[in-house]
Write an enzyme that holds these catalytic residues in place. Structure first.
Site, PDB file in Angstrom:
ATOM      1  N   GLU A   1     -54.061  53.710 -68.024  1.00  0.00           N
ATOM      2  CA  GLU A   1     -54.667  52.947 -66.922  1.00  0.00           C
ATOM      3  C   GLU A   1     -56.115  52.674 -67.283  1.00  0.00           C
ATOM      4  OE1 GLU A   1     -54.565  54.635 -62.951  1.00  0.00           O
ATOM      5  OE2 GLU A   1     -52.470  55.236 -63.209  1.00  0.00           O
TER       6      GLU A   1
ATOM      7  N   HIS B   1     -45.984  60.306 -59.791  1.00  0.00           N
ATOM      8  CA  HIS B   1     -47.245  59.626 -59.450  1.00  0.00           C
ATOM      9  C   HIS B   1     -47.477  59.833 -57.952  1.00  0.00           C
ATOM     10  CE1 HIS B   1     -50.113  56.295 -61.005  1.00  0.00           C
ATOM     11  NE2 HIS B   1     -50.581  56.688 -59.838  1.00  0.00           N
TER      12      HIS B   1
ATOM     13  N   ASN C   1     -56.150  57.876 -68.443  1.00  0.00           N
ATOM     14  CA  ASN C   1     -56.621  56.880 -67.491  1.00  0.00           C
ATOM     15  C   ASN C   1     -58.131  56.950 -67.497  1.00  0.00           C
ATOM     16  OD1 ASN C   1     -53.941  56.578 -66.950  1.00  0.00           O
ATOM     17  ND2 ASN C   1     -54.021  57.434 -64.872  1.00  0.00           N
TER      18      ASN C   1
ATOM     19  N   TYR D   1     -61.684  55.184 -66.140  1.00  0.00           N
ATOM     20  CA  TYR D   1     -62.326  54.241 -65.216  1.00  0.00           C
ATOM     21  C   TYR D   1     -63.843  54.199 -65.358  1.00  0.00           C
ATOM     22  CZ  TYR D   1     -57.871  53.385 -63.060  1.00  0.00           C
ATOM     23  OH  TYR D   1     -56.559  52.985 -62.860  1.00  0.00           O
TER      24      TYR D   1
ATOM     25  N   GLU E   1     -52.211  62.178 -63.804  1.00  0.00           N
ATOM     26  CA  GLU E   1     -53.485  62.704 -63.312  1.00  0.00           C
ATOM     27  C   GLU E   1     -53.385  64.027 -62.532  1.00  0.00           C
ATOM     28  OE1 GLU E   1     -55.564  59.626 -61.199  1.00  0.00           O
ATOM     29  OE2 GLU E   1     -55.842  58.427 -62.997  1.00  0.00           O
TER      30      GLU E   1
ATOM     31  N   ARG F   1     -45.594  50.033 -67.160  1.00  0.00           N
ATOM     32  CA  ARG F   1     -45.571  51.435 -66.732  1.00  0.00           C
ATOM     33  C   ARG F   1     -45.345  51.477 -65.225  1.00  0.00           C
ATOM     34  NH1 ARG F   1     -50.461  55.111 -65.450  1.00  0.00           N
ATOM     35  NH2 ARG F   1     -49.376  57.059 -65.060  1.00  0.00           N
TER      36      ARG F   1
END
Ligand code: FCB
Length: 455
Positions: free
Chosen positions: A359, A120, A297, A299, A165, A75
């Protein structure tokens, strides 16, 4: 069962400004991140992406790394100002397109499927000067950019992500100013969020028309919140956190419009002085366009304590503050169950269709040992535990179809500069040398065998 089903996609991810460098080469225009990182005090250490990993010149070496990593997919994102230096030229910059041709063709030759993210975060500065994401005028240039790229690469690229995002772009870019362009205006941020979602909705059919049989989606960063105690105040704070972080994006994308409780909350806080006047007729239908997958994504999770009551008056915590040893260098708690929880919610509550982890990763700044090896055991453990959470999703029938490790390389970590290292590959930012870490070998084995080790 330790094995992923056949066809599960293993990949790794990067983004243009974080790795490319070569910011004034071959006609590239200025982006908001060039401007921001060159403004004193904005990025830690005064760092910037001028050179970064010099991927612009070293991309062949990086494709070779991806091959060694045994990944099915990679990606990457496109630097908008390489293609359209001031954001909206009718004719794209041929040298910019040629760079992405080299990458895409190199990946395909190496048997690696390119997944392309259009936005991005490196907005052409000229478009910010014209108002940026808070201005409705940004939508046509974005759709034009999506058209140019999907026309040009659409025969070879079959996986597209419109935005990475939106929460970060809107909130860090326009609400608290921690990211480029550094604006602090909640109302502007809410407008930005709307225009990002709307530009996604308008770009999807354009990409589909240009790139036959492609898969198109958007990537959200989602963070499950959990109240710090059973108190009413913490429960309300947690609901508002969820509205702010997750539902503000998930709901309109899933045909639910903006969440009414959160609209009321923003009105109370004075963030919507004219209500949702920036939402025009038809916008919500456009935003809720059908997509082929939702990228997530993931985290960490967030433990939410109300700031509306004094600590002494609130109920005692039943969720402890995570101890430092459970946190990464970013201070983010390592919480693999949160990945499962988010996926289960998307499947059961939103019926989101196919899900992809676009991600997941961690910041640990391990340097090479005397023997030259980068022994990043904590990153190995992070990936292992989160991949196990993915496996649990798959086993339970949640349609999770792929996983991209963030990141292939240590890179420019936005406002944190080069200090936070997320890479599977260690990078010497003086010389550009790349050195695969222990986590690289771990991930390469998982990607090759589709199986997690029995420890
Ligand atoms: C995500 C970004 C990515 C990287 C990781 C650590 O929010 O998409 O570029 O910075 O965090």
């Amino acid at each position: 069962m330790n094995s992923f089903p056949p066809g599960f996609v293993f990949g790794s991810a990067t983004s243009s400004y974080q790795i490319e460098g070569a910011v004034d080469v071959d006609g590239r225009g200025e982006s908001i991140w060039d401007r921001f990182s060159h403004t004193p005090g904005k990025v830690k250490g005064g760092d910037n992406g001028d050179i970064a990993c010099d991927h612009y010149h070293r991309f062949a070496e990086d494709i070779a790394l991806l091959q060694k990593l045994n990944v099915d997919a990679y990606r990457l994102s496109i630097a908008w100002p390489r293609i359209l230096p001031t954001g909206s030229e009718a004719t794209p910059n041929a040298k910019g397109l040629a760079f992405y041709d080299r990458i895409v063709d190199g990946l395909l030759e190496a048997g690696i499927t390119p997944w392309v993210t259009l936005y991005h975060w490196d907005l052409p500065q000229a478009l910010q000067d014209a108002g940026g994401w808070p201005s409705r005028g940004i939508i046509d240039p974005f759709v034009h950019f999506a058209d140019v790229m999907s026309r040009h690469l659409g025969d070879r690229v079959k996986h597209w992500i419109t935005h990475n995002e939106p929460w970060v772009v809107a909130t860090l870019g326009y609400w608290n100013g921690e990211h480029a362009p550094g604006i602090k205006d909640p109302n502007a941020a809410l407008k930005a969020a709307h225009h990002i979602l709307l530009s996604h909705g308008k770009a999807v059919p354009v990409i589909r028309a240009n790139s036959a049989d492609s898969q198109v989606g958007i990537t959200l960063n989602l963070t499950p919140g959990i109240p710090a105690s059973g108190s009413e105040a913490d429960r309300i704070a947690c609901q508002q956190f969820d509205g702010f972080f997750n539902r503000w994006y998930l709901d309109p994308l899933h045909k639910r419009g903006y969440p009414a409780d959160q609209v009321a909350h923003y009105e109370d806080e004075g963030h919507l002085p004219k209500g949702l006047d920036f939402v025009h007729d038809g916008d919500l239908e456009t935003i809720a366009v059908d997509t082929d997958f939702l990228g997530i994504n993931y985290y960490s999770r967030a433990i939410i304590r109300s700031d509306k009551v004094d600590e002494a008056d609130n109920a005692p915590r039943t969720q402890a503050v995570p101890p430092p040893e459970r946190c990464t260098d970013f201070g983010w708690e390592v919480w693999p169950d949160g990945l499962y929880d988010i996926m289960a919610r998307l499947h059961h509550d939103y019926d989101s269709g196919d899900l992809v982890v676009t991600e997941n990763g961690c910041a640990y700044s391990t340097e090479p040992d005397d023997d030259g090896r980068v022994k990043d055991a904590r990153r190995v453990s992070y990936f292992d535990s989160h991949l196990r959470a993915c496996l649990r999703c798959v086993t339970d029938g949640i349609p999770l179809t792929g996983y991209f490790a963030w990141s292939l390389l240590d890179n420019f970590e936005w406002a944190e500069g080069y200090e936070k290292r997320f890479g599977l590959t260690w990078v010497d930012f003086e010389t550009g040398e790349r050195r695969p870490k222990d986590s690289f070998r771990f991930f390469a084995e998982v990607a090759k065998t589709g199986t997690l080790p029995t420890w």
